[in-house]
Motif scaffolding. Structure first.
Motif, PDB file in Angstrom:
ATOM      1  N   ALA A   1       0.817  -0.915  -0.319  1.00  0.00           N
ATOM      2  CA  ALA A   1       0.076  -0.170  -0.527  1.00  0.00           C
ATOM      3  C   ALA A   1       0.913   1.310   0.152  1.00  0.00           C
ATOM      4  CB  ALA A   1      -1.129  -0.177   1.481  1.00  0.00           C
ATOM      5  N   GLU A   2       0.367   2.144  -1.404  1.00  0.00           N
ATOM      6  CA  GLU A   2       1.328   3.718  -1.014  1.00  0.00           C
ATOM      7  C   GLU A   2      -0.034   4.381  -0.848  1.00  0.00           C
ATOM      8  OE1 GLU A   2       2.238   4.700  -4.114  1.00  0.00           O
ATOM      9  OE2 GLU A   2       3.383   2.411  -5.535  1.00  0.00           O
ATOM     10  N   ASP A   3       0.857   4.943   0.869  1.00  0.00           N
ATOM     11  CA  ASP A   3      -0.555   6.269   1.575  1.00  0.00           C
ATOM     12  C   ASP A   3      -0.406   7.605   0.268  1.00  0.00           C
ATOM     13  OD1 ASP A   3      -1.790   7.125   3.385  1.00  0.00           O
ATOM     14  OD2 ASP A   3      -0.059   8.680   3.967  1.00  0.00           O
ATOM     15  N   ARG A   4      -1.590   7.538  -0.661  1.00  0.00           N
ATOM     16  CA  ARG A   4      -1.849   7.989  -1.258  1.00  0.00           C
ATOM     17  C   ARG A   4      -2.296   9.512  -0.528  1.00  0.00           C
ATOM     18  NH1 ARG A   4      -5.524   4.812  -5.118  1.00  0.00           N
ATOM     19  NH2 ARG A   4      -4.422   3.259  -5.030  1.00  0.00           N
ATOM     20  N   GLN A   5      -1.997  11.153  -1.254  1.00  0.00           N
ATOM     21  CA  GLN A   5      -2.167  12.060  -1.144  1.00  0.00           C
ATOM     22  C   GLN A   5      -3.452  12.560  -0.315  1.00  0.00           C
ATOM     23  OE1 GLN A   5       0.296  14.133   0.373  1.00  0.00           O
ATOM     24  NE2 GLN A   5      -0.225  16.257   0.373  1.00  0.00           N
ATOM     25  N   GLY A   6      -4.271  12.866   1.294  1.00  0.00           N
ATOM     26  CA  GLY A   6      -5.581  13.330   1.550  1.00  0.00           C
ATOM     27  C   GLY A   6      -6.450  11.603   1.607  1.00  0.00           C
TER      28      GLY A   6
ATOM     29  N   PRO B   1      -7.587   8.493   2.842  1.00  0.00           N
ATOM     30  CA  PRO B   1      -7.927   7.607   4.499  1.00  0.00           C
ATOM     31  C   PRO B   1      -7.383   6.075   3.769  1.00  0.00           C
ATOM     32  CG  PRO B   1      -9.842   7.658   3.891  1.00  0.00           C
ATOM     33  CD  PRO B   1      -9.128   8.526   2.790  1.00  0.00           C
ATOM     34  N   ALA B   2      -6.120   5.799   5.008  1.00  0.00           N
ATOM     35  CA  ALA B   2      -5.079   4.865   5.508  1.00  0.00           C
ATOM     36  C   ALA B   2      -6.197   3.303   4.912  1.00  0.00           C
ATOM     37  CB  ALA B   2      -4.393   4.741   7.134  1.00  0.00           C
ATOM     38  N   GLU B   3      -7.382   3.096   5.281  1.00  0.00           N
ATOM     39  CA  GLU B   3      -8.337   2.551   5.150  1.00  0.00           C
ATOM     40  C   GLU B   3      -8.753   1.677   3.139  1.00  0.00           C
ATOM     41  OE1 GLU B   3     -10.875   5.055   5.952  1.00  0.00           O
ATOM     42  OE2 GLU B   3      -9.359   4.854   6.875  1.00  0.00           O
ATOM     43  N   HIS B   4      -8.622   2.375   3.021  1.00  0.00           N
ATOM     44  CA  HIS B   4      -9.075   3.087   1.260  1.00  0.00           C
ATOM     45  C   HIS B   4      -7.863   2.752   0.849  1.00  0.00           C
ATOM     46  CE1 HIS B   4     -12.516   5.883   1.417  1.00  0.00           C
ATOM     47  NE2 HIS B   4     -12.347   5.234   2.295  1.00  0.00           N
ATOM     48  N   ALA B   5      -6.344   3.029   1.029  1.00  0.00           N
ATOM     49  CA  ALA B   5      -5.510   2.619   0.390  1.00  0.00           C
ATOM     50  C   ALA B   5      -5.202   1.173   1.080  1.00  0.00           C
ATOM     51  CB  ALA B   5      -4.207   3.648   0.673  1.00  0.00           C
ATOM     52  N   ARG B   6      -5.379   0.893   1.815  1.00  0.00           N
ATOM     53  CA  ARG B   6      -5.200  -0.602   2.195  1.00  0.00           C
ATOM     54  C   ARG B   6      -6.431  -1.510   1.314  1.00  0.00           C
ATOM     55  NH1 ARG B   6      -5.078   0.633   6.854  1.00  0.00           N
ATOM     56  NH2 ARG B   6      -7.155  -0.599   8.049  1.00  0.00           N
ATOM     57  N   PHE B   7      -7.746  -1.231   0.894  1.00  0.00           N
ATOM     58  CA  PHE B   7      -8.367  -1.922   0.265  1.00  0.00           C
ATOM     59  C   PHE B   7      -7.727  -1.751  -0.077  1.00  0.00           C
ATOM     60  CE2 PHE B   7     -12.536  -1.573  -1.945  1.00  0.00           C
ATOM     61  CZ  PHE B   7     -12.942  -3.233  -1.343  1.00  0.00           C
ATOM     62  N   ALA B   8      -7.444  -0.976  -1.464  1.00  0.00           N
ATOM     63  CA  ALA B   8      -6.834  -0.742  -3.363  1.00  0.00           C
ATOM     64  C   ALA B   8      -5.821  -1.349  -3.017  1.00  0.00           C
ATOM     65  CB  ALA B   8      -6.723   0.592  -3.549  1.00  0.00           C
ATOM     66  N   ALA B   9      -5.076  -1.839  -2.025  1.00  0.00           N
ATOM     67  CA  ALA B   9      -3.444  -2.837  -2.107  1.00  0.00           C
ATOM     68  C   ALA B   9      -3.874  -4.271  -1.417  1.00  0.00           C
ATOM     69  CB  ALA B   9      -2.689  -2.286  -0.909  1.00  0.00           C
ATOM     70  N   TRP B  10      -4.884  -4.326  -1.365  1.00  0.00           N
ATOM     71  CA  TRP B  10      -5.288  -6.010  -1.230  1.00  0.00           C
ATOM     72  C   TRP B  10      -6.025  -6.803  -2.035  1.00  0.00           C
ATOM     73  CZ3 TRP B  10      -3.055  -8.165   2.931  1.00  0.00           C
ATOM     74  CH2 TRP B  10      -2.442  -7.507   4.426  1.00  0.00           C
ATOM     75  N   LEU B  11      -6.509  -5.195  -2.553  1.00  0.00           N
ATOM     76  CA  LEU B  11      -7.092  -6.007  -4.081  1.00  0.00           C
ATOM     77  C   LEU B  11      -6.506  -6.326  -4.947  1.00  0.00           C
ATOM     78  CD1 LEU B  11     -10.442  -3.749  -4.065  1.00  0.00           C
ATOM     79  CD2 LEU B  11     -10.499  -6.045  -3.173  1.00  0.00           C
ATOM     80  N   ALA B  12      -5.262  -5.674  -5.140  1.00  0.00           N
ATOM     81  CA  ALA B  12      -4.195  -5.913  -6.039  1.00  0.00           C
ATOM     82  C   ALA B  12      -3.781  -6.682  -5.628  1.00  0.00           C
ATOM     83  CB  ALA B  12      -3.639  -4.783  -5.986  1.00  0.00           C
ATOM     84  N   ASP B  13      -3.353  -7.053  -4.233  1.00  0.00           N
ATOM     85  CA  ASP B  13      -2.506  -8.191  -3.863  1.00  0.00           C
ATOM     86  C   ASP B  13      -3.400  -9.572  -4.392  1.00  0.00           C
ATOM     87  OD1 ASP B  13      -0.672  -6.682  -3.042  1.00  0.00           O
ATOM     88  OD2 ASP B  13      -1.097  -7.239  -1.593  1.00  0.00           O
TER      89      ASP B  13
END
Length: 155
Positions: free
Chosen positions: A3-8, A10-22
């Motif tokens: 997960a990359e921390d995108r500007q602005g 929320p952390a859970e949105h970035a983790r969600f996107a990263a989990w889906l990609a994984d």
């Protein structure tokens, strides 16, 4: 997880996107371990949402094939502590039975979620269409099933 921390964002949105990609890229041999890691995420709502997306994608891919039984049994073990995910997997098994014309129970279909009833009502199995046209839970489900029967010449 990458997960990359995108500007602005929320952390859970970035983790969600990263989990889906994984989950989209995971090797079959590592799939169930990764599902377990996702479900260990502290944000359980987000984790279950990621896993249900993965489960739906993989189930749709595997549903008609011979790999289904082994995959479904392993996935059942991976999600056993999560009632919604367990139910979704069970409903995919019922959908598989309906569409492949394996033995299935009309009462089980009628007790299933709106999601499954609508999915089955849009499908090709005339037995399910008949059951859902008469007794589907919602007007939309009944209408969809009747339309399927009409297209098949059965209504």
């Amino acid at each position: 997880m990458n997960a990359e921390d995108r500007q602005g964002e929320p952390a859970e949105h970035a983790r969600f996107a990263a989990w889906l990609a994984d989950l989209e890229q995971v090797a079959d041999a590592d799939e169930f371990e990764l599902v377990g890691r996702v479900l260990a995420d502290p944000d359980q709502v987000m984790a279950r949402a990621a896993v249900v997306r993965h489960l739906d994608r993989r189930a749709a891919e595997l549903c008609p094939g011979t790999a289904w039984e082994e995959w479904a049994a392993a996935m059942d073990r991976a999600v056993t502590a999560h009632p919604f995910l367990t139910r979704r997997l069970r409903e995919w098994s019922l959908f598989r039975a309906v569409t492949l014309r394996l033995p299935w129970d009309a009462d089980e279909l009628l007790a299933s979620s709106d999601w499954l009833q609508l999915k089955a009502a849009a499908g090709p199995a005339p037995e399910a269409l008949g059951v859902l046209a008469d007794r589907g839970r919602t007007k939309r489900i009944r209408t969809t099933a009747r339309a399927g029967l009409t297209r098949r010449g059965g209504g």
